[in-house]
Write a protein that holds these residues in place. Structure first.
Motif, PDB file in Angstrom:
ATOM      1  N   GLU A 182     -27.462 -56.366 -11.359  1.00 26.11           N
ATOM      2  CA  GLU A 182     -26.402 -55.535 -11.519  1.00 26.11           C
ATOM      3  C   GLU A 182     -26.649 -54.312 -10.657  1.00 26.11           C
ATOM      4  OE1 GLU A 182     -24.436 -55.775 -14.191  1.00 26.11           O
ATOM      5  OE2 GLU A 182     -25.050 -57.661 -13.917  1.00 26.11           O
ATOM      6  N   SER A 183     -27.159 -53.823 -10.150  1.00 28.73           N
ATOM      7  CA  SER A 183     -27.678 -52.370  -9.397  1.00 28.73           C
ATOM      8  C   SER A 183     -26.712 -53.161  -8.182  1.00 28.73           C
ATOM      9  CB  SER A 183     -29.768 -52.919  -8.121  1.00 28.73           C
ATOM     10  OG  SER A 183     -29.100 -53.754  -7.497  1.00 28.73           O
ATOM     11  N   LEU A 184     -26.150 -53.542  -7.433  1.00 28.24           N
ATOM     12  CA  LEU A 184     -25.209 -54.362  -6.739  1.00 28.24           C
ATOM     13  C   LEU A 184     -23.861 -54.088  -6.973  1.00 28.24           C
ATOM     14  CD1 LEU A 184     -27.595 -56.044  -4.787  1.00 28.24           C
ATOM     15  CD2 LEU A 184     -26.574 -53.702  -3.402  1.00 28.24           C
ATOM     16  N   ARG A 185     -24.186 -54.239  -8.283  1.00 25.34           N
ATOM     17  CA  ARG A 185     -22.468 -54.869  -8.938  1.00 25.34           C
ATOM     18  C   ARG A 185     -21.395 -53.945  -8.649  1.00 25.34           C
ATOM     19  NH1 ARG A 185     -20.532 -59.894  -9.325  1.00 25.34           N
ATOM     20  NH2 ARG A 185     -22.395 -59.901 -10.883  1.00 25.34           N
ATOM     21  N   LYS A 186     -22.088 -52.500  -8.929  1.00 27.14           N
ATOM     22  CA  LYS A 186     -20.169 -51.682  -8.878  1.00 27.14           C
ATOM     23  C   LYS A 186     -19.764 -51.360  -7.015  1.00 27.14           C
ATOM     24  CE  LYS A 186     -19.558 -46.892  -9.799  1.00 27.14           C
ATOM     25  NZ  LYS A 186     -20.162 -45.604  -9.910  1.00 27.14           N
ATOM     26  N   GLU A 187     -20.794 -51.426  -5.968  1.00 33.75           N
ATOM     27  CA  GLU A 187     -20.870 -51.362  -5.201  1.00 33.75           C
ATOM     28  C   GLU A 187     -19.993 -52.373  -4.528  1.00 33.75           C
ATOM     29  OE1 GLU A 187     -23.195 -50.935  -0.864  1.00 33.75           O
ATOM     30  OE2 GLU A 187     -24.206 -50.754  -1.983  1.00 33.75           O
ATOM     31  N   VAL A 188     -20.275 -54.090  -4.802  1.00 38.16           N
ATOM     32  CA  VAL A 188     -19.301 -55.074  -4.414  1.00 38.16           C
ATOM     33  C   VAL A 188     -17.723 -54.725  -4.847  1.00 38.16           C
ATOM     34  CG1 VAL A 188     -19.314 -57.402  -5.240  1.00 38.16           C
ATOM     35  CG2 VAL A 188     -22.224 -56.469  -4.508  1.00 38.16           C
ATOM     36  N   GLY A 189     -17.756 -54.444  -5.727  1.00 40.54           N
ATOM     37  CA  GLY A 189     -16.357 -54.179  -6.691  1.00 40.54           C
ATOM     38  C   GLY A 189     -15.760 -53.410  -6.156  1.00 40.54           C
ATOM     39  N   GLU A 190     -16.303 -52.658  -5.248  1.00 41.28           N
ATOM     40  CA  GLU A 190     -15.742 -51.470  -4.510  1.00 41.28           C
ATOM     41  C   GLU A 190     -15.078 -52.192  -3.918  1.00 41.28           C
ATOM     42  OE1 GLU A 190     -18.514 -48.134  -4.724  1.00 41.28           O
ATOM     43  OE2 GLU A 190     -17.635 -47.298  -6.225  1.00 41.28           O
ATOM     44  N   LEU A 191     -16.459 -52.673  -2.845  1.00 47.12           N
ATOM     45  CA  LEU A 191     -15.378 -52.986  -1.368  1.00 47.12           C
ATOM     46  C   LEU A 191     -14.811 -54.259  -1.494  1.00 47.12           C
ATOM     47  CD1 LEU A 191     -19.330 -53.672  -0.086  1.00 47.12           C
ATOM     48  CD2 LEU A 191     -16.851 -52.677   0.748  1.00 47.12           C
ATOM     49  N   ILE A 192     -15.046 -54.951  -2.914  1.00 46.95           N
ATOM     50  CA  ILE A 192     -14.459 -56.537  -2.754  1.00 46.95           C
ATOM     51  C   ILE A 192     -12.619 -56.111  -3.464  1.00 46.95           C
ATOM     52  CG2 ILE A 192     -13.089 -58.295  -5.078  1.00 46.95           C
ATOM     53  CD1 ILE A 192     -16.225 -58.794  -4.950  1.00 46.95           C
ATOM     54  N   LYS A 193     -12.184 -54.954  -3.790  1.00 49.91           N
ATOM     55  CA  LYS A 193     -10.778 -54.173  -4.096  1.00 49.91           C
ATOM     56  C   LYS A 193      -9.782 -53.939  -3.061  1.00 49.91           C
ATOM     57  CE  LYS A 193     -11.440 -53.171  -8.886  1.00 49.91           C
ATOM     58  NZ  LYS A 193     -12.342 -51.723 -10.099  1.00 49.91           N
ATOM     59  N   LYS A 194     -11.406 -52.702  -1.838  1.00 55.28           N
ATOM     60  CA  LYS A 194     -11.257 -51.967  -0.652  1.00 55.28           C
ATOM     61  C   LYS A 194     -10.214 -53.336   0.183  1.00 55.28           C
ATOM     62  CE  LYS A 194     -12.386 -49.942   2.960  1.00 55.28           C
ATOM     63  NZ  LYS A 194     -13.970 -49.272   3.619  1.00 55.28           N
ATOM     64  N   ASN A 195     -10.893 -54.797  -0.272  1.00 56.19           N
ATOM     65  CA  ASN A 195     -10.967 -55.835   1.192  1.00 56.19           C
ATOM     66  C   ASN A 195      -9.608 -56.480   0.308  1.00 56.19           C
ATOM     67  OD1 ASN A 195     -11.575 -56.765   3.953  1.00 56.19           O
ATOM     68  ND2 ASN A 195     -12.093 -58.636   2.543  1.00 56.19           N
ATOM     69  N   TRP A 196      -9.756 -56.562  -0.660  1.00 57.51           N
ATOM     70  CA  TRP A 196      -8.992 -58.212  -1.311  1.00 57.51           C
ATOM     71  C   TRP A 196      -7.524 -57.013  -1.791  1.00 57.51           C
ATOM     72  CZ3 TRP A 196      -8.873 -62.702   1.245  1.00 57.51           C
ATOM     73  CH2 TRP A 196     -10.291 -63.428   1.392  1.00 57.51           C
ATOM     74  N   GLY A 197      -7.552 -56.185  -2.269  1.00 61.13           N
ATOM     75  CA  GLY A 197      -6.336 -54.733  -3.007  1.00 61.13           C
ATOM     76  C   GLY A 197      -6.911 -55.173  -4.386  1.00 61.13           C
ATOM     77  N   SER A 198      -6.932 -56.151  -4.907  1.00 61.51           N
ATOM     78  CA  SER A 198      -7.229 -56.374  -6.292  1.00 61.51           C
ATOM     79  C   SER A 198      -9.096 -57.448  -6.883  1.00 61.51           C
ATOM     80  CB  SER A 198      -6.893 -56.866  -7.193  1.00 61.51           C
ATOM     81  OG  SER A 198      -6.533 -58.307  -7.631  1.00 61.51           O
ATOM     82  N   SER A 199      -9.921 -57.231  -7.721  1.00 58.53           N
ATOM     83  CA  SER A 199     -10.679 -58.373  -8.047  1.00 58.53           C
ATOM     84  C   SER A 199     -10.283 -59.898  -8.383  1.00 58.53           C
ATOM     85  CB  SER A 199     -11.487 -57.633  -9.095  1.00 58.53           C
ATOM     86  OG  SER A 199     -10.921 -57.882 -10.001  1.00 58.53           O
ATOM     87  N   ALA A 200      -8.930 -59.812  -8.526  1.00 61.08           N
ATOM     88  CA  ALA A 200      -8.056 -61.111  -8.862  1.00 61.08           C
ATOM     89  C   ALA A 200      -8.237 -62.185  -7.391  1.00 61.08           C
ATOM     90  CB  ALA A 200      -7.236 -60.926  -9.263  1.00 61.08           C
TER      91      ALA A 200
END
Length: 363
Positions: free
Chosen positions: A9-27
């Motif tokens: 959980e301590s990494l979840r927000k940062e991971v989510g931001e990286l995913i959206k930046k790299n893939w366009g969305s989390s889907a």
């Protein structure tokens, strides 16, 4: 300093931001299945408290799918290390298979996964066209301006990987023992059987599949046969080369030879290390490298049905074995080859008997 951390959980927000930046969305969509990768389990590679690599996965039906893999520093082994962590987790949870999807434009990923032991297991034509209806952010063109249209599936069968790794270690440890052993008379009779076919049909090129120390290959070579040896054990290959053989570290899952390379393939007590779930694929690999009308000699200990670690084995680690009764093994090989000869050989009291096949490549 670099370290791998499991996503919490301590990494979840940062991971989510990286995913959206790299893939366009989390889907993320694979084989028409939608994943929200910011919610998935996974690992990150950290350097100076900064994420430089990320992998996510999903486990379902005893199989593990790599859903995403990113590395923000190239050619430093980050992706390989992250895959290694997912393999460890998959094996810990008893998964039988590790698989993933990439798209037809991603030639870098296609190279990357094949170099790391993944094989192509599926091609889904125009599947990205359907996925784009769910996720419009998927671009029309990808790497090198290649149209993104198709999905390619890669897999590593984890059960087979564990077996292969153990076998390599077992035979490396027993190299001296195998070097000192003599070829038994009944094995010489089996070699003579194949040599009679080769002389009659003027066949010259032979692949020794699982050559061990190369002693059987030496008998063939002394009869003027052009022999190529392969073995999963580097120590066995070393012994083969010391005998003057052309030899390679290779397993029967990944026969890198061209189609129709050999007149004959010789396999004495090697395919008994292949799980029953994989034997059909191995037989097709062997058929591919045989020339038209080529001969495949297959010999196995058997006579009853068994699959698993042989607990009485004196090798370390103990080896995985598969035994078949006569009806079962004949049915399996008949799907791929024509049975020319089949006989059983008694090799000793209180031992499994030996099943001897001379098989012909089906046209």
């Amino acid at each position: 300093m670099r370290q791998i951390r499991e996503i919490d959980e301590s990494l979840r927000k940062e991971v989510g931001e990286l995913i959206k930046k790299n893939w366009g969305s989390s889907a993320m969509i694979s084989k028409d299945q939608v994943h929200y990768i910011d919610k998935l389990p996974g690992y990150v590679m950290m350097e100076d408290n900064k994420i430089i690599g990320l992998i996510t996965y999903n486990i379902r039906d005893n199989q593990c799918e790599i859903v995403s893999l990113d590395s923000w520093i190239s050619n430093k082994g980050i992706g390989s290390k992250l895959i290694g962590k997912v393999i460890e987790k998959s094996e810990e949870l008893g998964c039988s298979r590790l698989w993933l999807i990439t798209t037809n434009d991603n030639t870098r990923a296609i190279r990357f996964y094949q170099k790391r032991g993944f094989g192509i297991s599926g091609l889904y034509l125009n599947s990205v066209v359907r996925a784009r209806k769910i996720k419009p952010e998927i671009p029309l063109f990808g790497y090198d301006n290649i149209p993104i249209l198709h999905e390619i599936e890669f897999e590593r069968v984890l059960t087979d990987e564990r077996i292969k790794n153990n076998l390599s270690r077992s035979y490396n440890h027993k190299a001296d023992y195998r070097e000192k052993s003599e070829i038994q008379d009944w094995k010489i009779s089996e070699i003579d059987k194949v040599l009679r076919y080769m002389r009659k049909e003027e066949k010259i090129g032979l692949l020794d599949l699982g050559a061990g120390a190369g002693k059987q290959a030496k008998v063939f070579k002394n009869e003027g046969i052009d022999v190529t040896c392969i073995d999963i054990s580097k120590e066995m290959v070393r012994l083969c080369k010391e005998r003057g053989h052309r030899a390679y570290i290779m397993d029967f899952y990944n026969l890198v030879f061209e189609d129709e390379s050999f007149d004959v393939v010789w396999s004495m007590n090697t395919l008994l290390h292949v799980p029953k779930s994989s034997i059909g694929k191995i037989l097709k690999n062997i058929k591919r490298i045989l020339k038209s009308n080529g001969i495949f000699y297959l010999g196995l200990y058997g006579g009853h049905r068994f699959e698993g670690i042989w607990e009485e084995d004196f090798y370390d680690p103990k080896r995985f074995f598969v035994f078949y009764d006569d009806e079962e093994i004949q049915e399996i090989v008949r799907d791929v080859f024509e049975i020319v000869e089949f006989e059983t050989v008694v090799v000793g009291k209180d031992k499994p008997y030996y099943q001897s096949f001379v098989l012909r490549k089906k046209v």
